[in-house]
Design an enzyme around this catalytic site. Sequence first.
Site, PDB file in Angstrom:
ATOM      1  N   CYS A 117       1.048  -2.643   6.425  1.00  0.00           N
ATOM      2  CA  CYS A 117       1.268  -1.447   7.238  1.00  0.00           C
ATOM      3  C   CYS A 117       0.413  -1.409   8.495  1.00  0.00           C
ATOM      4  CB  CYS A 117       1.029  -0.195   6.395  1.00  0.00           C
ATOM      5  SG  CYS A 117       2.212  -0.030   5.041  1.00  0.00           S
ATOM      6  N   HIS A 259      -0.512   6.179  10.655  1.00  0.00           N
ATOM      7  CA  HIS A 259       0.508   5.536   9.830  1.00  0.00           C
ATOM      8  C   HIS A 259       1.093   6.568   8.886  1.00  0.00           C
ATOM      9  CE1 HIS A 259       2.546   3.053   6.992  1.00  0.00           C
ATOM     10  NE2 HIS A 259       1.626   3.165   6.066  1.00  0.00           N
ATOM     11  N   ASN A 289       7.712   6.260   4.459  1.00  0.00           N
ATOM     12  CA  ASN A 289       6.760   5.238   4.900  1.00  0.00           C
ATOM     13  C   ASN A 289       7.555   3.993   5.290  1.00  0.00           C
ATOM     14  OD1 ASN A 289       4.889   3.144   5.095  1.00  0.00           O
ATOM     15  ND2 ASN A 289       3.670   3.820   3.356  1.00  0.00           N
TER      16      ASN A 289
END
Length: 338
Positions: A117, A259, A289
């Site tokens: 990520c 994020h 996500n």
Amino acid sequence: MKESAHPPAPVLCGLGTWLPPHVVTNDDLSQELDTCDEWIRSRTGIGRRHVVQPGVATSNLAVEAGRRALKSAGMETVDAVIVATTTPDRQCPATAPLVASELGLGTVPAFDVGAVCTGFLYALATAAGFLATGSARTVMVIGADTYSSILDPTDRSTRAIFGDGAGAVVLRPGRTNEPGALGRVELASDGRGSDLIMVPSGGSRDPIRAETADRADPYFRMEGKKVFRNAVERMAEASLAVAERFGWGVDDIDLLVAHQANIRIMHAVADRLALPRSRCHVHLDRVGNTAAASIPLALADAAVAGSLRPGDRVVTTAFGGGLTWGAAALRWPDICPA
């Protein structure tokens, strides 16, 4: 002509995104798994996510986002392509060369970056090196992931969290004081936590072979509680570090684009920074996500929504498997996301 004492700064001049059209709501998941909309929203803040249909791969998403980034930048080509992804089309080769080819960019250098990520930030830093050394005059950075391809279909926690998508930016060299100029990208890692976020099988440590296939685990696994604590601490530290490099205090930050992992993580980072939660942009309620695509997707959403305006001081930060984390800061340029 006297050469500049400082290398050119990487300047963001184009931004494009793509989400697969198929949407899976929390209610849809409740038809397959022991879960419900209230359970998912209260723990993650997510209401829906976009998921690819069979036959659609990470490269397909990356190409669409790349085309839009070129349009946003008013360009037809770039000198290099970097794709940040955990879900390449194949284990070998890298996905980026195919993406560059599909974009009609010819034989430009193209390669993947794997930092889960945090991959988009790692790719930004890599692109900055290309520009600083003159190896390229323009670089496309794409964050793209199809996490639906590596999720355990019976795991309600991971299936509720992750979605598929891609976001791309175009960078050019410029002045350090102009809008869109990135300062030094703050990056770090800690391999002692490499087992907290992982896909156990399929790599060289645990290859999937015919004789061991029944014991293989090819799905994404995560230790949520330990990841939560690490993510909050590391993203807050990195955000402060990049803000200080720009000479900004917390009050100077107009928008934090973290994020989009979990609403509680994002709010905890804002709280640790003593930044009002209203300055923390939230996009995951509609997309989940999206891993390496998370930051460019959220930046584009904020710009389109008007919560990110030209000249605003923005800090982006991410945390992912590896463990890896990082942050970047810039004054937002006058660009139109495509």
